[in-house]
Design a protein around this motif. Structure first.
Motif, mmCIF file in Angstrom:
data_model
loop_
_atom_site.group_PDB
_atom_site.id
_atom_site.type_symbol
_atom_site.label_atom_id
_atom_site.label_comp_id
_atom_site.label_asym_id
_atom_site.label_seq_id
_atom_site.Cartn_x
_atom_site.Cartn_y
_atom_site.Cartn_z
ATOM 1 N N SER A 234 0.818 -1.218 0.000
ATOM 2 C CA SER A 234 0.000 0.000 0.000
ATOM 3 C C SER A 234 0.849 1.264 0.000
ATOM 4 C CB SER A 234 -0.949 0.002 1.200
ATOM 5 O OG SER A 234 -0.218 -0.132 2.416
ATOM 6 N N HIS A 235 2.106 1.144 0.410
ATOM 7 C CA HIS A 235 2.998 2.300 0.464
ATOM 8 C C HIS A 235 3.749 2.524 -0.849
ATOM 9 C CE1 HIS A 235 5.412 -1.276 1.206
ATOM 10 N NE2 HIS A 235 6.495 -0.587 0.895
ATOM 11 N N VAL A 236 3.583 1.622 -1.814
ATOM 12 C CA VAL A 236 4.395 1.632 -3.033
ATOM 13 C C VAL A 236 3.753 2.516 -4.102
ATOM 14 C CG1 VAL A 236 5.218 0.191 -4.944
ATOM 15 C CG2 VAL A 236 5.395 -0.640 -2.583
ATOM 16 N N SER A 237 4.564 3.383 -4.696
ATOM 17 C CA SER A 237 4.062 4.269 -5.755
ATOM 18 C C SER A 237 4.452 3.781 -7.146
ATOM 19 C CB SER A 237 4.600 5.689 -5.554
ATOM 20 O OG SER A 237 6.022 5.692 -5.565
ATOM 21 N N GLU A 238 5.452 2.902 -7.235
ATOM 22 C CA GLU A 238 5.892 2.356 -8.517
ATOM 23 C C GLU A 238 5.844 0.829 -8.443
ATOM 24 O OE1 GLU A 238 9.077 5.943 -9.655
ATOM 25 O OE2 GLU A 238 9.799 3.895 -9.285
ATOM 26 N N LEU A 239 4.920 0.231 -9.201
ATOM 27 C CA LEU A 239 4.728 -1.216 -9.141
ATOM 28 C C LEU A 239 4.760 -1.798 -10.559
ATOM 29 C CD1 LEU A 239 4.100 -3.741 -7.457
ATOM 30 C CD2 LEU A 239 1.664 -3.246 -7.774
ATOM 31 N N VAL A 240 5.773 -2.606 -10.828
ATOM 32 C CA VAL A 240 5.916 -3.293 -12.107
ATOM 33 C C VAL A 240 5.409 -4.721 -11.922
ATOM 34 C CG1 VAL A 240 7.539 -4.175 -13.831
ATOM 35 C CG2 VAL A 240 7.837 -1.869 -12.882
ATOM 36 N N THR A 241 4.586 -5.205 -12.860
ATOM 37 C CA THR A 241 3.975 -6.525 -12.716
ATOM 38 C C THR A 241 4.307 -7.418 -13.908
ATOM 39 O OG1 THR A 241 1.912 -5.669 -13.677
ATOM 40 C CG2 THR A 241 2.094 -5.700 -11.269
ATOM 41 N N LEU B 164 18.157 -4.338 -13.535
ATOM 42 C CA LEU B 164 18.502 -2.974 -13.951
ATOM 43 C C LEU B 164 17.514 -1.957 -13.386
ATOM 44 C CD1 LEU B 164 19.376 -3.716 -17.698
ATOM 45 C CD2 LEU B 164 20.992 -3.246 -15.832
ATOM 46 N N ILE B 165 16.243 -2.294 -13.375
ATOM 47 C CA ILE B 165 15.219 -1.396 -12.816
ATOM 48 C C ILE B 165 15.507 -1.122 -11.345
ATOM 49 C CG2 ILE B 165 12.771 -1.225 -12.182
ATOM 50 C CD1 ILE B 165 12.192 -2.868 -14.767
ATOM 51 N N GLN B 166 15.858 -2.157 -10.608
ATOM 52 C CA GLN B 166 16.134 -1.977 -9.182
ATOM 53 C C GLN B 166 17.334 -1.069 -8.947
ATOM 54 O OE1 GLN B 166 16.368 -5.896 -7.339
ATOM 55 N NE2 GLN B 166 14.171 -5.848 -6.888
ATOM 56 N N GLN B 167 18.312 -1.138 -9.834
ATOM 57 C CA GLN B 167 19.476 -0.261 -9.701
ATOM 58 C C GLN B 167 19.101 1.200 -9.930
ATOM 59 O OE1 GLN B 167 22.562 -1.614 -12.370
ATOM 60 N NE2 GLN B 167 22.487 -3.718 -11.586
ATOM 61 N N GLN B 168 18.203 1.425 -10.877
ATOM 62 C CA GLN B 168 17.878 2.785 -11.299
ATOM 63 C C GLN B 168 16.709 3.397 -10.527
ATOM 64 O OE1 GLN B 168 17.418 2.917 -15.603
ATOM 65 N NE2 GLN B 168 19.093 1.443 -15.881
ATOM 66 N N ARG B 169 15.857 2.562 -9.943
ATOM 67 C CA ARG B 169 14.649 3.068 -9.292
ATOM 68 C C ARG B 169 14.526 2.435 -7.906
ATOM 69 N NH1 ARG B 169 12.095 5.740 -13.594
ATOM 70 N NH2 ARG B 169 10.529 6.495 -12.108
ATOM 71 N N PRO B 170 15.099 3.065 -6.904
ATOM 72 C CA PRO B 170 15.156 2.467 -5.562
ATOM 73 C C PRO B 170 13.800 2.303 -4.882
ATOM 74 C CG PRO B 170 15.963 4.734 -5.543
ATOM 75 C CD PRO B 170 15.816 4.362 -6.968
ATOM 76 N N ASN B 171 12.755 2.953 -5.396
ATOM 77 C CA ASN B 171 11.426 2.843 -4.781
ATOM 78 C C ASN B 171 10.487 1.908 -5.536
ATOM 79 O OD1 ASN B 171 12.028 4.751 -2.708
ATOM 80 N ND2 ASN B 171 11.737 6.398 -4.210
ATOM 81 N N CYS B 172 11.006 1.296 -6.591
ATOM 82 C CA CYS B 172 10.165 0.459 -7.430
ATOM 83 C C CYS B 172 10.097 -0.963 -6.880
ATOM 84 C CB CYS B 172 10.711 0.435 -8.857
ATOM 85 S SG CYS B 172 9.672 -0.482 -10.017
ATOM 86 N N HIS B 173 8.891 -1.511 -6.822
ATOM 87 C CA HIS B 173 8.671 -2.908 -6.446
ATOM 88 C C HIS B 173 8.179 -3.684 -7.662
ATOM 89 C CE1 HIS B 173 8.831 -2.921 -1.888
ATOM 90 N NE2 HIS B 173 9.023 -1.638 -2.201
ATOM 91 N N ALA C 275 3.137 -0.482 -14.410
ATOM 92 C CA ALA C 275 3.580 -0.924 -15.730
ATOM 93 C C ALA C 275 3.568 -2.447 -15.737
ATOM 94 C CB ALA C 275 4.973 -0.403 -16.052
ATOM 95 N N HIS C 276 2.970 -3.034 -16.775
ATOM 96 C CA HIS C 276 2.827 -4.495 -16.846
ATOM 97 C C HIS C 276 3.651 -5.018 -18.018
ATOM 98 C CE1 HIS C 276 0.862 -8.377 -16.226
ATOM 99 N NE2 HIS C 276 0.749 -8.459 -17.547
ATOM 100 N N ILE C 277 4.562 -5.950 -17.747
ATOM 101 C CA ILE C 277 5.449 -6.474 -18.780
ATOM 102 C C ILE C 277 4.932 -7.818 -19.277
ATOM 103 C CG2 ILE C 277 7.802 -7.290 -19.260
ATOM 104 C CD1 ILE C 277 8.788 -5.270 -17.155
ATOM 105 N N TYR C 278 4.798 -7.937 -20.598
ATOM 106 C CA TYR C 278 4.383 -9.189 -21.210
ATOM 107 C C TYR C 278 5.303 -9.488 -22.394
ATOM 108 C CZ TYR C 278 1.871 -12.777 -23.751
ATOM 109 O OH TYR C 278 1.546 -13.947 -24.405
ATOM 110 N N LEU C 279 5.992 -10.609 -22.313
ATOM 111 C CA LEU C 279 6.914 -11.026 -23.364
ATOM 112 C C LEU C 279 6.527 -12.423 -23.838
ATOM 113 C CD1 LEU C 279 10.226 -10.040 -21.494
ATOM 114 C CD2 LEU C 279 8.938 -8.619 -23.104
ATOM 115 N N THR C 280 6.612 -12.650 -25.133
ATOM 116 C CA THR C 280 6.324 -13.984 -25.656
ATOM 117 C C THR C 280 7.063 -14.227 -26.958
ATOM 118 O OG1 THR C 280 4.586 -15.543 -26.292
ATOM 119 C CG2 THR C 280 4.241 -13.245 -26.910
#
Length: 420
Positions: free
Chosen positions: A218-225, A246-255, A311-316
């Motif tokens: 609930s405290h997270v403002s940046e959530l990648v799924t 790489l995302i974790q290195q560049q965005r310390p608040n991103c989960h 942001a939702h990542i989908y790769l296929t």
């Protein structure tokens, strides 16, 4: 099995899983007393009101000494044999179907014309295998051997029998239909199963809290799924995990939240017995306090993940398109997806999603940064994603058309696609 409606039209569904792609069709037909619905399946779990389940069981699996090119065919024949035995029991009880609708490839439909020659045989054609030009040779780091080339050709054997035997067939997307031999295209209609857009809808400002698994973001403002049945190269899991590092290195608040099982649903497993999740966790330097693996989730929790996604990542690989991608679009997710053929049928870059090179974790990161840094500007893309599904793939629209096709009624569906 209900016997009160002796004049009812009799429908037999066949699928190793239950209810799989036939859930909405079987549910709708079972509610109508004009239809008697039987579902032949290998799956004990699950029920649908009004649907009689007939459980089949192959007598064995393909023998170890069977040539590996034809093990898939032997398993399909054994499955077809098991279904035939169940069909004999149904016939003895007075159930003779007017329509049989089964999933092609695993073998349940192979011998239905032998036991029910007057029934109309319909097949769900999900995939036709190719050694070149689609999923098998997509990754240049995994060259195909001569054995692979020959095995893949033979793997289509039960599907080719169904293509010849069936009266009509259906594929969920144009891309999937295009994989089948052109000489059979006239038999195959395109119609997607449909997405429940009333269920999968946005919830602006939603935060992710799942008490059942003690996950409170609930405290997270940046959530990648990320969502998948398994964690495998076919769905770009290794590239996704490299992007996460790489995302974790560049965005310390991103989960990051990953939904799915630690297994391979499509493609090959690792030779050493490790899972791809284990491999990537060992290989990469990751902050596990900001990386959350939920396992499989019930639908209401899965929906909450999509609704809270930034942001939702989908790769296929060029393969069967996942329902999850379209459910994410319906929910208004900002989709960052691979620019591969099944995705390109749905997504226009910068219009209703953002496209990236499947093999480029850096491109994935760049698009995630763009999305998170410009969240307000991305609202139009989110809105357009949902509109794409509502307009072209809404369950309420497609289900009546799908039923008309199944029952042989005149329908607005066209064999070359619909909605665009």
């Amino acid at each position: 099995m209900k016997n009160a409606y002796t004049n009812s039209k009799r429908i037999l569904f066949l699928h190793p899983n239950f209810p799989a792609q036939f859930r909405h069709l079987a549910t709708a037909l079972a509610k109508d007393d004009n239809y008697q619905v039987v579902f032949g399946t290998n799956r004990q779990e699950g029920t649908i009101p009004g649907v009689f389940k007939a459980i089949y069981e192959p007598s064995r699996t393909a023998a170890p000494q069977t040539h590996h090119y034809v093990r898939n065919l032997e398993n399909a024949v054994l499955t077809g044999q098991g279904v035939y035995r169940i069909a004999e029991q149904l016939k003895a009880q007075g159930f003779i179907p007017d329509i049989i609708y089964g999933h092609s490839g695993w073998g349940p439909t192979l011998f239905m014309k032998e036991i029910f020659p007057k029934a109309e045989l319909l097949c769900f054609f999900e995939w036709f295998y190719h050694a070149r030009g689609s999923d098998a040779d997509f990754d240049p780091s995994e060259p195909l051997s001569a054995d692979d080339l020959c095995r893949i050709r033979v793997k289509n054997s039960p599907i080719l029998i169904d293509l010849y035997s069936c009266d009509r067939g259906l594929s969920p997307t144009n891309w999937q239909r295009q994989q089948f031999p052109p000489e059979y295209h006239s038999k195959i209609t395109v119609c997607h199963d449909g997405i429940d857009t009333n269920y999968f809808q946005p919830n602006p400002g939603a935060k992710l809290v799942l008490p059942r698994i003690n996950l409170d973001l609930s405290h997270v403002s940046e959530l990648v799924t990320y969502v998948g049945r398994g964690m495998e190269p076919y769905r770009g899991f290794p590239q996704f995990m490299e992007a996460v590092a790489l995302i974790q290195q560049q965005r310390p608040n991103c989960h990051v939240v990953v939904v799915g099982e630690d297994r391979v649903a499509y493609g090959k497993t690792l030779a050493d017995g490790k899972t791809y999740k284990q491999l990537m966790l060992e290989k990469l330097d990751l902050d596990l306090s900001r990386l959350h693996f939920t396992g499989l989730l019930p639908y209401h929790e899965y929906l909450q993940v999509l609704q809270a996604s930034s942001a939702h990542i989908y790769l296929t690989r060029p393969f069967v398109l996942s329902w999850s991608m379209m459910e994410a679009m319906s929910t208004g997710c900002l989709l960052i997806a691979s620019n591969t053929p099944p995705v390109l049928e749905m997504i226009r870059d910068g219009k209703n999603g953002l496209l990236v090179d499947f093999f480029s974790p850096q491109q994935i990161v760049d698009k995630v940064n763009e999305a998170l840094d410009n969240s307000q500007d991305m609202m139009a893309i989110r809105t357009a994603a949902r509109k794409t599904i509502v307009k072209n793939y809404d369950l309420e629209t497609l289900l009546p058309q799908h039923l008309d096709w199944l029952l042989g009624k005149k329908t607005s569906l066209k064999s070359h696609g619909f909605g665009r």
